[in-house]
Design an enzyme around this catalytic site. Structure first.
Site, PDB file in Angstrom:
ATOM      1  N   ASP A 288      26.358  41.364  -6.204  1.00 36.19           N
ATOM      2  CA  ASP A 288      24.998  40.812  -6.222  1.00 36.19           C
ATOM      3  C   ASP A 288      24.688  39.989  -7.464  1.00 36.19           C
ATOM      4  OD1 ASP A 288      24.527  42.131  -3.807  1.00 36.19           O
ATOM      5  OD2 ASP A 288      23.879  43.954  -4.832  1.00 36.19           O
TER       6      ASP A 288
ATOM      7  N   LYS B 298      26.394  35.154  -6.358  1.00 37.05           N
ATOM      8  CA  LYS B 298      27.524  34.337  -5.886  1.00 37.05           C
ATOM      9  C   LYS B 298      27.074  33.359  -4.793  1.00 37.05           C
ATOM     10  CE  LYS B 298      29.602  38.149  -4.776  1.00 37.05           C
ATOM     11  NZ  LYS B 298      28.691  39.139  -5.389  1.00 37.05           N
TER      12      LYS B 298
ATOM     13  N   GLY C  79      26.064  40.765   1.001  1.00 37.04           N
ATOM     14  CA  GLY C  79      24.785  40.134   1.312  1.00 37.04           C
ATOM     15  C   GLY C  79      24.603  39.030   0.300  1.00 37.04           C
ATOM     16  N   HIS C  80      24.823  37.795   0.735  1.00 42.94           N
ATOM     17  CA  HIS C  80      24.740  36.664  -0.192  1.00 42.94           C
ATOM     18  C   HIS C  80      23.497  35.852   0.154  1.00 42.94           C
ATOM     19  CE1 HIS C  80      29.380  36.788  -1.000  1.00 42.94           C
ATOM     20  NE2 HIS C  80      28.765  37.925  -1.233  1.00 42.94           N
TER      21      HIS C  80
ATOM     22  N   GLN D 197      31.381  41.085  -3.222  1.00 45.24           N
ATOM     23  CA  GLN D 197      31.324  42.223  -4.155  1.00 45.24           C
ATOM     24  C   GLN D 197      31.626  41.732  -5.584  1.00 45.24           C
ATOM     25  OE1 GLN D 197      33.299  42.943  -0.945  1.00 45.24           O
ATOM     26  NE2 GLN D 197      31.210  43.200  -0.302  1.00 45.24           N
TER      27      GLN D 197
HETATM   28  P1  GDP Z   1      25.365  37.811  -4.244  1.00 49.03           P
HETATM   29  O1  GDP Z   1      25.651  38.978  -3.383  1.00 49.03           O
HETATM   30  O2  GDP Z   1      26.237  37.749  -5.463  1.00 49.03           O
HETATM   31  O3  GDP Z   1      25.369  36.505  -3.502  1.00 49.03           O
HETATM   32  O4  GDP Z   1      23.894  38.017  -4.789  1.00 49.03           O
HETATM   33  P2  GDP Z   1      22.594  38.469  -3.909  1.00 49.03           P
HETATM   34  O5  GDP Z   1      22.171  37.315  -3.074  1.00 49.03           O
HETATM   35  O6  GDP Z   1      22.858  39.764  -3.241  1.00 49.03           O
HETATM   36  O7  GDP Z   1      21.563  38.788  -5.059  1.00 49.03           O
HETATM   37  C1  GDP Z   1      21.131  37.819  -5.964  1.00 49.03           C
HETATM   38  C2  GDP Z   1      19.621  37.665  -5.832  1.00 49.03           C
HETATM   39  O8  GDP Z   1      19.115  36.932  -6.932  1.00 49.03           O
HETATM   40  C3  GDP Z   1      19.192  36.874  -4.610  1.00 49.03           C
HETATM   41  O9  GDP Z   1      17.979  37.399  -4.138  1.00 49.03           O
HETATM   42  C4  GDP Z   1      18.975  35.464  -5.137  1.00 49.03           C
HETATM   43  O10 GDP Z   1      18.051  34.708  -4.383  1.00 49.03           O
HETATM   44  C5  GDP Z   1      18.433  35.759  -6.501  1.00 49.03           C
HETATM   45  N1  GDP Z   1      18.718  34.776  -7.543  1.00 49.03           N
HETATM   46  C6  GDP Z   1      19.865  34.072  -7.745  1.00 49.03           C
HETATM   47  N2  GDP Z   1      19.779  33.377  -8.902  1.00 49.03           N
HETATM   48  C7  GDP Z   1      18.577  33.660  -9.431  1.00 49.03           C
HETATM   49  C8  GDP Z   1      17.931  33.295 -10.652  1.00 49.03           C
HETATM   50  O11 GDP Z   1      18.447  32.578 -11.482  1.00 49.03           O
HETATM   51  N3  GDP Z   1      16.698  33.830 -10.863  1.00 49.03           N
HETATM   52  C9  GDP Z   1      16.085  34.651  -9.981  1.00 49.03           C
HETATM   53  N4  GDP Z   1      14.868  35.121 -10.296  1.00 49.03           N
HETATM   54  N5  GDP Z   1      16.667  35.032  -8.831  1.00 49.03           N
HETATM   55  C10 GDP Z   1      17.891  34.535  -8.565  1.00 49.03           C
HETATM   56  P1  IMO Z   2      27.883  41.353  -2.458  1.00 46.26           P
HETATM   57  O1  IMO Z   2      28.983  40.513  -1.864  1.00 46.26           O
HETATM   58  C1  IMO Z   2      26.769  45.134  -4.286  1.00 46.26           C
HETATM   59  C2  IMO Z   2      28.973  48.673  -2.965  1.00 46.26           C
HETATM   60  C3  IMO Z   2      28.243  49.752  -2.206  1.00 46.26           C
HETATM   61  C4  IMO Z   2      29.017  50.962  -2.661  1.00 46.26           C
HETATM   62  C5  IMO Z   2      30.448  50.449  -2.721  1.00 46.26           C
HETATM   63  C6  IMO Z   2      31.287  50.722  -1.484  1.00 46.26           C
HETATM   64  O2  IMO Z   2      26.548  41.104  -1.862  1.00 46.26           O
HETATM   65  O3  IMO Z   2      27.916  41.267  -3.940  1.00 46.26           O
HETATM   66  P2  IMO Z   2      31.288  49.692   0.961  1.00 46.26           P
HETATM   67  O4  IMO Z   2      30.218  49.622   2.008  1.00 46.26           O
HETATM   68  O5  IMO Z   2      31.839  48.367   0.549  1.00 46.26           O
HETATM   69  O6  IMO Z   2      32.384  50.659   1.329  1.00 46.26           O
HETATM   70  O7  IMO Z   2      30.562  50.342  -0.325  1.00 46.26           O
HETATM   71  O8  IMO Z   2      30.346  49.042  -2.918  1.00 46.26           O
HETATM   72  N1  IMO Z   2      28.870  47.317  -2.396  1.00 46.26           N
HETATM   73  C7  IMO Z   2      28.155  46.329  -2.934  1.00 46.26           C
HETATM   74  N2  IMO Z   2      27.323  46.319  -3.989  1.00 46.26           N
HETATM   75  N3  IMO Z   2      27.008  43.989  -3.613  1.00 46.26           N
HETATM   76  C8  IMO Z   2      27.864  43.980  -2.571  1.00 46.26           C
HETATM   77  O9  IMO Z   2      28.257  42.842  -1.972  1.00 46.26           O
HETATM   78  C9  IMO Z   2      28.444  45.197  -2.160  1.00 46.26           C
HETATM   79  N4  IMO Z   2      29.291  45.543  -1.173  1.00 46.26           N
HETATM   80  C10 IMO Z   2      29.563  46.841  -1.340  1.00 46.26           C
HETATM   81  O10 IMO Z   2      26.885  49.825  -2.568  1.00 46.26           O
HETATM   82  O11 IMO Z   2      28.641  51.326  -3.968  1.00 46.26           O
HETATM   83 MG    MG Z   3      24.681  40.585  -2.523  1.00 44.69          MG
END
Ligand code: GDP
Ligand code: IMO
Ligand code: MG
Length: 437
Positions: free
Chosen positions: A13, A16, A40-41, A223
């Protein structure tokens, strides 16, 4: 233009999805190499938020091709829904999404096994998975019993393969998840498979041919490094190779075809699920951890769970840099720190009074780590409107300069909000040069 990998450098999270969406403007293809619906991207385009689970984050750029590689595990029902939701949002994938014929399929009993393992685990051993069946799907793959995309298109063959799996060496394990009607399972999976048939391909063949033609490929990790099966905080990890090295196996690409690696980090740390997190803030309601969670909207994209929040962990980031050798890193969500008077940065760990190099191999040690903190002044100014490096407050630049030292890699991009525009590509960096700016 080189082929670049975008890799999470913390516990997932990191942002990416945003980085891949941003960078994909300069690429022809975006390819996911591992993970599945646990990812979840989030991509925000024109104020609208899209959450992607299987589909690569480059699809919002017209003409960019998207590959879901052999190293992934797929929930076919969810993948169909994702493709349909994107089509409803005006993002058509026909002719530009390619799903590996070797990607493994998550069967409903696998999600049930994941849930059952979580429910029966004791408090200290529960992983806190996303319960999507990721672990059991990869377990089945390594046990050499898995069902792959190439198996789902012929109903009779699929039913036979499901039978072999459920009655084979893993039978007692699958029985523990209930009894399953093989024909009904096969019909369900085949039904989804038919909707996906047009997308299925030998993606290693395609990718290598595209590279030969001079097309530019962006590799999208899911991840993060500390969730990697080998290098993460085992056993509190996911079941795939999340690091840059994982992309070769996960796509059928030689390391000689990867020109650079970009790490993605938050300006602080989060973790969702259980397991060690050395810089976690435990200061309760109204505390700094909660403030970060609220400002960063730190709730899981896939599960909605509140993310654990803490200070930037430079020791973990330096470890991630050792494993991935970042050419550049992107520091995301800097704006979340705008309101703090002072900021802490972990610059190293100590265990029983001794300095620790890297991340410990056991959870027992990782949970006893004493982070060494340094305090830096906050900037107490809004950064979300910054568009150029020089718009950033001096204290923010100083904070980023310290992160560079601690990580051991340049900061090539800073993000100050979820929108594309809220991004600063830093002039003169490796990343700016790699992107041709
Ligand atoms: P990922 O799994 O690495 O793609 O990251 P996620 O999408 O799960 O979580 C990142 C969260 O931060 C998302 O809700 C994005 O919309 C948000 N986000 C990304 N860059 C920024 C930033 O620079 N500032 C803020 N406030 N939110 C951001
Ligand atoms: P993105 O791509 C954050 C965590 C779960 C748990 C562990 C194992 O959005 O960054 P799993 O269901 O993969 O067997 O769970 O990994 N986890 C993540 N945490 N971002 C993710 O994906 C994750 N995918 C799995 O919360 O701790
Ligand atoms: Mg994510």
């Amino acid at each position: 233009m080189p082929n670049l990998a975008v890799v999470g450098a913390q516990w997932g999270d990191e942002g990416k999805g945003k980085v891949v969406d941003l960078l994909s403007e300069r690429f022809d293809v975006v390819a996911r190499y591992q993970g599945g619906p646990n990812a979840g991207h989030t991509v925000t385009v024109g104020g609208r938020r899209h959450a992607l689970h299987h589909v690569p984050s480059g699809v919002f750029r017209e003409g960019v091709r998207a590959v879901i590689g052999n190293g992934t595990v797929l929930d076919l029902g969810r993948l169909v829904e994702e493709i349909e939701a994107l089509a409803a949002a005006g993002v058509r994938l026909t002719g530009r999404l390619f799903v590996s014929d070797r990607a493994h399929v998550i069967l409903p009993p696998m999600a049930r096994l994941d849930e059952a393992a979580e429910e029966s685990a004791s408090e200290g051993s529960r992983i806190g998975t996303t319960r999507k069946g990721i672990g059991p799907a990869y377990q089945t793959k390594t046990a050499r019993g898995g069902i792959r995309m190439a198996d789902v298109l012929d109903l009779a063959h699929l039913e036979a393969r499901i039978g072999e799996l459920l009655d084979g060496p893993l039978a007692p394990w699958f029985r523990s998840a209930g009894s399953w009607d093989r024909a009904a399972l096969a019909r369900e999976i085949h039904g989804h498979g038919q909707k996906l048939e047009a997308f299925v391909a030998d993606t290693s063949l395609l990718l290598n041919a595209w590279i030969d033609e001079g097309k530019r490929i962006l590799f999208e990790g899911a991840q993060g490094t500390l969730l990697d099966l080998d290098h993460g905080s085992y056993p509190f990890v996911t079941s795939s190779s999340t690091v840059a090295g994982g992309l070769c196996g996960g796509l059928g690409i030689s390391p000689t075809r990867v020109a650079g690696v970009v790490g993605v980090l938050k300006a602080y740390c989060t973790r969702v699920g259980c397991g060690p997190m050395p810089t976690e803030l435990h200061d309760g309601p109204g505390g700094l951890g909660e403030k970060i969670r609220e400002r960063g909207r730190e709730f899981g994209t896939t599960t909605g769970r509140p993310r654990r929040c803490g200070w930037f962990d430079g020791a973990a980031a330096a470890y991630a840099n050792r494993i991935n050798r970042f050419d550049s890193v992107c520091v995301m969500l800097l704006d979340v720190l705008d309101v703090f008077d002072s900021l802490r940065v972990c610059t190293g760990y100590r265990l029983d009074g001794r300095e620790v190099r890297g991340f410990p191999a056991t959870v027992r040690d990782a949970e006893r780590l004493a982070p060494v903190f340094e305090t830096l002044p906050g900037w107490r100014r809004e950064t979300s409107g910054a568009r150029r490096w020089d718009d950033l407050p001096a204290e923010a630049k100083r904070y980023l300069a310290r992160l560079e030292e601690v990580i051991g890699a340049e900061v090539g991009l800073v993000s100050v909000g979820p929108d594309r525009e809220q991004s600063i590509l830093r002039p003169g960096t490796w990343l700016a040069r790699a992107l041709g700016s």
